[in-house]
Design an enzyme around this catalytic site. Structure first.
Site, short mmCIF file in Angstrom:
data_model
loop_
_atom_site.label_atom_id
_atom_site.label_comp_id
_atom_site.label_asym_id
_atom_site.label_seq_id
_atom_site.Cartn_x
_atom_site.Cartn_y
_atom_site.Cartn_z
N LYS A 1 17.94 4.29 7.89
CA LYS A 1 18.81 5.44 7.70
C LYS A 1 18.91 6.16 9.04
O LYS A 1 17.91 6.58 9.61
CB LYS A 1 18.23 6.36 6.64
CG LYS A 1 19.11 7.55 6.41
CD LYS A 1 18.79 8.21 5.11
CE LYS A 1 19.70 9.38 4.87
NZ LYS A 1 19.33 10.08 3.65
N LYS B 1 22.36 2.53 6.28
CA LYS B 1 23.14 3.75 6.03
C LYS B 1 23.26 4.56 7.32
O LYS B 1 22.24 4.78 7.95
CB LYS B 1 22.40 4.56 4.98
CG LYS B 1 23.04 5.86 4.61
CD LYS B 1 22.16 6.58 3.63
CE LYS B 1 22.82 7.87 3.20
NZ LYS B 1 21.99 8.62 2.29
C1 PBG Z 1 19.48 12.60 2.00
C2 PBG Z 1 20.73 11.90 1.67
C3 PBG Z 1 21.84 11.82 2.50
C4 PBG Z 1 22.83 11.13 1.82
C5 PBG Z 1 22.30 10.72 0.59
N1 PBG Z 1 20.98 11.22 0.52
C6 PBG Z 1 22.04 12.25 3.88
C7 PBG Z 1 21.67 13.58 4.30
O1 PBG Z 1 22.25 14.59 3.90
O2 PBG Z 1 20.80 13.68 5.14
C8 PBG Z 1 24.19 10.88 2.38
C9 PBG Z 1 25.17 10.24 1.50
C10 PBG Z 1 26.56 10.36 1.99
O3 PBG Z 1 26.85 10.94 3.06
O4 PBG Z 1 27.42 9.85 1.29
N2 PBG Z 1 18.36 12.21 1.38
#
Ligand code: PBG
Length: 336
Positions: free
Chosen positions: A205, A259
């Site tokens: 991530k 991601k």
């Molecule tokens: C954090 C989380 C994020 C997303 C899903 N869970 C990122 C964040 O805000 O740091 C992003 C999903 C998206 O942008 O579609 N645990």
């Protein structure tokens, strides 16, 4: 060969266009295909009933109360979508320094899981255990003296993961990038009798600007102090990402995720090649929004680019894609 043309004799024998010449040859040589089985649909849940609240920054996406989410998930299952991923937008009063609401057995995320599981038993439910929907500072972990503390956060998310599994989640997807979390969650699930509950690791991530609209959706954008650079991976680092994924594989991850998606296709490929595990890309909120916004302005063909980007994830080695386009793409695929 007509000597008046510049293509020489050798080149003339090698004609790539033979296989591209007709619809039937193109179908015959097609290497990758997108099917409905490749789609995972992320949805946002809000408290209350009868709520379908469209998100300004994500045209076509709404936050839904549990009852409405159940209806929407039923439609997803009818379209053949194999799984959903749920994210809660909980009341501000319930958010605190440690994200304690994540440890409430019937919190919003778990209510959604049990209701969906009961009403639509044939769709897979993937839940995130990161603490960001639950903390008053918007970070994914517990914040102490300006530091996101690793081991204490892991202890808490293991408990949260067991509660999510108790509620019926079939795959736990930890997105908070704490070290050692996959092994700890595996042991926690096993000890609680959840041997069949899988782990999809948000293995790589990245600290990304593409998450902007998601933070609006779960109302953390105004809360977040600082950035997430001390736990997410730098967009500059590919080898470090593969190393991080290797640890998750060793610790027992069943599936891996990359991601964001499109800007990180090289990572998808490297990870699939390195480990051979089922590998998924998360086409995140900002990626979705870019396509929608340009399409709404008439600048690009949104449907075409939706299908193209999803197919490209397959070519890059992904077994599936978490995408806010899941319903639209599934409808398009079912029309053939
Ligand atoms: C954090 C989380 C994020 C997303 C899903 N869970 C990122 C964040 O805000 O740091 C992003 C999903 C998206 O942008 O579609 N645990």
């Amino acid at each position: 060969m007509d000597k008046t043309h510049l293509v020489d004799e050798i080149t003339g024998h090698r004609r790539m266009r033979r296989n591209r010449k007709a619809d039937w040859t193109r179908r015959l040589v097609q290497e990758n295909r997108l099917t409905v089985d490749d789609l995972i649909w992320p949805i946002f849940i809000v408290p209350g009933t009868g709520i379908v609240d469209p998100l300004a920054a994500m045209p076509g996406v709404s936050r839904m109360s549990v009852d409405k989410a159940v209806e929407a998930v039923r439609e997803a299952a009818d379209l053949g979508i194999p799984a959903i991923a749920t994210f809660p937008d909980i009341e501000m009063e319930l958010r605190d320094e440690t994200g304690s609401n994540s440890l409430v057995a019937n919190n919003l995320i778990n209510q959604a899981t049990s209701a969906i599981k009961k009403a639509v038993p044939n769709i897979g439910i993937i839940t995130d255990v990161a603490l960001d929907p639950f903390t008053s500072h918007g970070h994914d972990g517990i914040l102490r003296d300006g530091i996101i503390v690793n081991d204490e956060t892991v202890d808490q998310i293991v408990k949260a993961a067991v509660m999510q599994a108790d509620a019926g989640a079939e795959i736990i997807a930890p997105s908070e990038m704490m070290d050692g979390r996959i092994g700890a969650i595996r042991r926690g699930l096993d000890a609680a009798g959840h041997q069949d509950v899988g782990i999809m690791s948000y293995a790589t991530k990245f600290s990304s600007g593409f998450y902007g609209p998601y933070r609006e959706a779960i109302n953390t954008s105004g809360l977040l102090k600082g950035d997430k650079n001390s736990y997410y991976i730098s967009p500059a680092n590919g080898t470090e990402a593969v190393r991080d994924a290797a640890l998750d594989v060793e610790e027992g991850a069943d599936m891996l995720m990359v991601k964001p998606g499109l800007a990180y296709l090289d990572i998808c490929w490297r990870i699939k090649e390195a480990f051979g595990l089922p590998t998924f890309a998360y086409q995140v909120s900002g990626e979705y929004t870019q396509i929608k916004a340009a399409a709404m302005n008439g600048w690009i063909d949104g449907d075409r680019i939706m299908m193209e980007t999803l197919l490209c994830f397959k070519r890059a080695g992904c077994d599936g894609i978490l995408t806010y386009f899941a319903i639209e793409a599934a409808k398009k695929l079912s029309k053939g």
